[in-house]
Design a protein around this motif. Structure first.
Motif, PDB file in Angstrom:
ATOM      1  N   GLN A   1      -3.384   3.088   2.094  1.00 30.39           N
ATOM      2  CA  GLN A   1      -2.328   2.615   1.384  1.00 30.39           C
ATOM      3  C   GLN A   1      -1.139   2.711   2.338  1.00 30.39           C
ATOM      4  OE1 GLN A   1      -2.685   4.898  -2.695  1.00 30.39           O
ATOM      5  NE2 GLN A   1      -1.495   3.089  -3.002  1.00 30.39           N
ATOM      6  N   TYR A   2      -0.972   3.859   3.009  1.00 26.71           N
ATOM      7  CA  TYR A   2       0.227   4.148   3.848  1.00 26.71           C
ATOM      8  C   TYR A   2       0.371   3.464   5.278  1.00 26.71           C
ATOM      9  CZ  TYR A   2       3.040   6.976   0.939  1.00 26.71           C
ATOM     10  OH  TYR A   2       3.954   7.610  -0.235  1.00 26.71           O
TER      11      TYR A   2
ATOM     12  N   PHE B   1      -0.664   0.401   5.411  1.00 26.49           N
ATOM     13  CA  PHE B   1      -0.275  -1.101   5.142  1.00 26.49           C
ATOM     14  C   PHE B   1       1.221  -0.929   4.872  1.00 26.49           C
ATOM     15  CE2 PHE B   1      -4.646  -1.767   4.538  1.00 26.49           C
ATOM     16  CZ  PHE B   1      -4.966  -2.817   5.324  1.00 26.49           C
ATOM     17  N   PHE B   2       1.696   0.318   4.181  1.00 28.79           N
ATOM     18  CA  PHE B   2       3.272   0.236   4.246  1.00 28.79           C
ATOM     19  C   PHE B   2       4.004   0.757   5.420  1.00 28.79           C
ATOM     20  CE2 PHE B   2       2.308   2.774  -0.175  1.00 28.79           C
ATOM     21  CZ  PHE B   2       2.191   1.408  -0.861  1.00 28.79           C
TER      22      PHE B   2
ATOM     23  N   SER C   1       4.547  -3.560   0.512  1.00 27.74           N
ATOM     24  CA  SER C   1       3.232  -4.180   0.828  1.00 27.74           C
ATOM     25  C   SER C   1       2.188  -4.459  -0.329  1.00 27.74           C
ATOM     26  CB  SER C   1       2.335  -3.371   1.957  1.00 27.74           C
ATOM     27  OG  SER C   1       1.171  -4.025   1.923  1.00 27.74           O
TER      28      SER C   1
ATOM     29  N   GLY D   1      -0.900  -2.659   0.129  1.00 31.14           N
ATOM     30  CA  GLY D   1      -0.870  -1.019   0.141  1.00 31.14           C
ATOM     31  C   GLY D   1      -0.754  -0.800  -1.197  1.00 31.14           C
ATOM     32  N   ARG D   2      -0.034  -1.601  -2.068  1.00 34.15           N
ATOM     33  CA  ARG D   2       0.237  -1.263  -3.597  1.00 34.15           C
ATOM     34  C   ARG D   2      -1.062  -1.438  -4.347  1.00 34.15           C
ATOM     35  NH1 ARG D   2       4.377   1.990  -4.076  1.00 34.15           N
ATOM     36  NH2 ARG D   2       6.249   1.226  -2.729  1.00 34.15           N
TER      37      ARG D   2
ATOM     38  N   ALA E   1      -4.031   0.065  -4.811  1.00 32.47           N
ATOM     39  CA  ALA E   1      -4.577   1.162  -4.334  1.00 32.47           C
ATOM     40  C   ALA E   1      -6.199   1.055  -4.338  1.00 32.47           C
ATOM     41  CB  ALA E   1      -4.373   2.335  -5.173  1.00 32.47           C
TER      42      ALA E   1
ATOM     43  N   VAL F   1      -7.564  -1.608   1.518  1.00 35.86           N
ATOM     44  CA  VAL F   1      -7.448  -0.196   1.263  1.00 35.86           C
ATOM     45  C   VAL F   1      -8.818   0.591   1.641  1.00 35.86           C
ATOM     46  CG1 VAL F   1      -6.430   1.752   0.063  1.00 35.86           C
ATOM     47  CG2 VAL F   1      -5.191  -0.270   0.071  1.00 35.86           C
TER      48      VAL F   1
ATOM     49  N   ASP G   1       3.646   8.615  -5.902  1.00 31.87           N
ATOM     50  CA  ASP G   1       4.089   8.390  -4.639  1.00 31.87           C
ATOM     51  C   ASP G   1       5.779   8.563  -4.619  1.00 31.87           C
ATOM     52  OD1 ASP G   1       4.988   7.668  -2.346  1.00 31.87           O
ATOM     53  OD2 ASP G   1       4.894   5.472  -2.326  1.00 31.87           O
TER      54      ASP G   1
ATOM     55  N   LEU H   1       1.484   9.488   6.107  1.00 31.99           N
ATOM     56  CA  LEU H   1       0.202   9.007   6.735  1.00 31.99           C
ATOM     57  C   LEU H   1      -0.525   9.955   7.565  1.00 31.99           C
ATOM     58  CD1 LEU H   1      -1.718   6.731   7.253  1.00 31.99           C
ATOM     59  CD2 LEU H   1      -0.272   5.830   8.922  1.00 31.99           C
TER      60      LEU H   1
END
Length: 522
Positions: free
Chosen positions: A126-127, A129-130, A137, A140-141, A143, A148, A297, A325
Motif C-alpha cells: 500500500q505505502y 503506491f502512496f 492513491s 493503495g487504498r 488493500a 498491492v 493508518d 514503508l
C-alpha cells in the motif's frame, strides 16, 4: 579430522552451525532489535485501537507495557550469557524444562513471525503506491487489490533475498532504514508540538498533561486491552538475541542490545504518542485519533495535517509515507532473521529436518531456513488476502499476541528455573535471574490468558465464521491462532516419530556443553 553428519553426531554434543561469527557490533545489534519492532508501522496500525480503549491514558499504557518487556529482556540477557545460541527460546526452554516445552517455544517464535508477515507485506504494498501516487492513491487504498498483493509478494521475496545474502548486508540495510524512520518520527513529533503551542493551534488539539500518565479513572478492562495492544508494538527486540552467534562478544552484546532496544523504544513511543495525541486529540472526526476512517493508518493522516499539503510540507508528508514503508520493509527483513535462525537451531539438534540446518558456504547464512520462511509467508499471505467477509490479515496480527506472551513468558520462566540453584548466591542473581524475570513472565502469561479469552469472542475479530449446527459464531482471530497451534502439533508429532533422538534428550539437555569445535568445517 573426522567429519560427522547430523545423524551420526555423538550424543549431547552441540553444533557450531557455521554462521558468520563476529559480524555484528553493539550498534548493529541495537538497530536490528529496534527495526524488528517497526515503530512507525506499529504506531500507524495500533494507535487508534489503544486510544479507543484507554483515551488520553495511552502514554501511561505505553510506559506500563514497557515494564514486562524490560523484565523479560533481562531474562533473555541472563540466559544468553550462559548459552548464546541463535535458537534462544527453543534452546533455553529445552535446557530448563525439557524438549517438549522447548520445542513448543521454538514453534511459537516461528508462528508469530510468519503470521505477521502478511500484514507487513500488505502495508509495504500500500505505502509504495502512496509514496508514488500520493496518500489518495486508489490502488493503495484497495488493500486487498491485485497490485498491492503483487508488490507485497515481491517485497517478501526481496527481503528474503537480502537475508539470504548475509547478516552484514542485512545490518547495513537496517541502519539506513532505521535512521530514516526515527528521524522522521522526531521531526513529526517536534512539528506537532510546535503547532500545538503556537498562536493558531489546530482544532481539537490538547496541551500535554501529567494526568495522561495517571492511572486514575481508567477501568481495569480498558487498561488490560490497551496493555495487550502495546505489548504488540514492543514485540521484536529479541531479534537482537536471535543473531547472537553472529555478534562480537556473543555472550554479552546481544543481551545488552535487547535491553537498550526496549529503552529506546519506550522513549520513541512515548514521545510520538504524546505529540500526536496533543495535535490530533482523541475525537472521532477529522484527524482525531478515534476516527474509524483512519483506524489502520493514523500516522499518514496525522502527518498530512501536521506538515500541510503545500510546499515543503508536501515533501515531509511524502517522507512520512516513506518512513512507514521503510518501517514495514525493515520489519519484514528482521522477522525473517529470527524465524530462520530458530529453525536452523532446531534442525541442528534434530528437532526439525536436518535440511533446515544447511548454511550457504559463501554467505554463511541459513539457506533452507531462510527460503522456507519467505516461501511460507507468501503462501499464507495470498489466501489471507482473498478471504472475503472481513479482514483475516488483521485477525492474524491479533492472534500473534497469544504466541508473543507464550514465548516471552516461557523464556522469562526458563531463566528463573535454569539458575534456580544459584539464585541465593548473590543479590544480583536473585533479582536479575529470579525476581525480575519471574515477574515479567507472570505479567506475560496473565496477558496471554486474557488474550485467549478475548480471541474466543467472535465480536472481537474482524472476520467471523458460523457453525450452524452448534449455533456458534467463531472469530477469525481464534481460528488463526488455533490453526497455527494445530500445525505445530502435527509438526511435533511428525518429528517425534521420525526423529525421536531430540525428544529422548539425546541431542540437547541441560548438561549439553555450549562451546565445541565445528566438526563440519574442519
Amino acid at each position: 579430522m573426522a567429519i560427522f553428519s547430523p545423524r551420526l553426531r555423538p550424543v549431547e554434543e552441540p553444533r557450531d552451525k557455521g554462521l558468520k561469527t563476529g559480524a555484528l557490533g553493539l550498534a548493529s545489534s541495537v538497530a536490528i532489535g529496534m527495526a524488528s519492532t517497526a515503530p512507525a508501522y506499529s504506531l500507524a496500525a495500533t494507535l487508534f485501537f489503544v486510544v479507543a480503549a484507554v483515551g488520553l491514558k495511552s502514554p501511561l499504557v505505553a510506559v506500563l507495557a514497557f515494564v514486562p518487556m524490560l523484565l523479560c529482556s533481562i531474562g533473555f540477557s541472563e540466559l544468553n550469557k550462559s548459552d548464546p545460541d541463535c535458537g534462544t527460546t527453543f534452546i533455553w526452554g529445552t535446557r530448563a524444562f525439557g524438549p517438549k516445552t522447548g520445542w513448543a517455544g521454538g514453534w511459537a517464535v516461528v508462528a508469530a513471525d510468519v503470521l505477521v508477515m502478511a500484514s507487513l507485506a500488505q502495508v509495504a504494498g500500500q505505502y509504495l503506491f502512496f509514496f508514488i501516487q500520493g496518500p489518495n492513491s486508489a490502488i493503495g487504498r484497495n488493500a486487498s487489490g491485485g497490485w498491492v498483493l503483487l508488490v507485497g509478494v515481491l517485497w517478501i521475496a526481496a527481503m528474503t533475498y537480502i537475508c539470504y545474502r548475509g547478516i552484514e548486508v542485512s545490518a547495513r540495510f537496517q541502519k539506513v532504514l532505521l535512521s530514516i524512520e526515527i528521524s522522521i518520527l522526531l521531526v513529526l513529533s517536534l512539528t506537532a508540538l510546535v503547532r500545538v503551542y503556537g498562536t493558531h493551534p489546530p482544532p481539537g488539539s490538547l496541551h500535554p498533561s501529567l494526568s495522561w500518565l495517571s492511572p486514575s479513572h481508567l477501568p481495569v478492562s480498558a487498561f488490560v486491552s490497551g496493555l495487550i495492544l502495546m505489548l504488540f508494538i514492543y514485540w521484536g527486540w529479541d531479534t537482537a538475541l536471535s543473531v547472537n552467534e553472529e555478534t562480537a562478544d556473543k555472550s554479552r552484546t546481544p543481551g545488552r542490545a535487547g535491553i537498550i532496544s526496549t529503552v529506546l523504544l519506550l522513549v520513541t513511543y512515548v514521545t510520538v504518542i504524546v505529540a500526536v495525541q496533543a495535535f490530533a486529540g482523541i475525537g472521532a472526526s477529522g484527524v482525531g485519533l478515534t476516527n474509524p476512517a483512519h483506524q489502520f493508518d493514523v500516522l499518514s493522516v496525522t502527518g498530512g495535517a501536521v506538515f500541510g499539503t503545500s510546499g515543503f510540507g508536501t515533501v515531509l508528508s511524502r517522507l512520512l509515507i516513506l518512513m512507514v514503508l521503510s518501517s514495514a520493509a525493515a520489519s519484514t527483513q528482521t522477522t525473517i532473521l529470527p524465524s530462520a535462525r530458530t529453525t536452523l537451531s532446531m534442525a541442528a539438534y534434530g528437532a526439525l529436518p536436518e535440511s533446515f540446518a544447511k548454511i550457504h558456504p559463501r554467505y554463511l547464512t541459513p539457506t533452507v531456513s531462510t527460503v522456507v520462511m519467505g516461501a511460507v509467508s507468501i503462501a499464507l499471505y495470498i489466501p489471507l488476502n482473498y478471504i472475503s467477509g472481513g479482514n483475516p490479515i488483521a485477525d492474524a496480527v491479533t492472534a500473534i499476541g497469544l504466541y508473543i506472551a507464550f514465548y516471552y513468558g516461557l523464556t522469562a520462566f526458563s531463566c528463573v528455573w535454569y539458575y534456580r540453584a544459584t539464585l541465593t548466591s548473590s543479590a544480583w542473581n536473585l533479582w536479575m535471574r529470579g525476581i525480575l524475570p519471574g515477574v515479567g513472565g507472570l505479567i506475560m502469561y496473565a496477558a496471554g490468558f486474557y488474550s485467549l479469552q478475548s480471541d474466543w469472542v467472535a465480536s472481537n475479530s474482524y472476520t467471523t465464521w458460523a457453525l450452524p449446527v452448534l449455533h456458534w459464531q467463531i472469530g477469525g482471530t481464534f481460528i488463526v491462532a488455533a490453526l497455527a497451534a494445530l500445525a505445530g502439533v502435527i509438526s511435533f508429532a511428525f518429528m517425534r516419530v521420525t526423529a525421536p533422538a531430540f525428544f529422548r534428550k539425546e541431542t540437547l539437555n541441560r548438561a549439553t556443553p555450549v562451546l565445541v569445535f565445528d566438526q563440519d568445517r574442519l
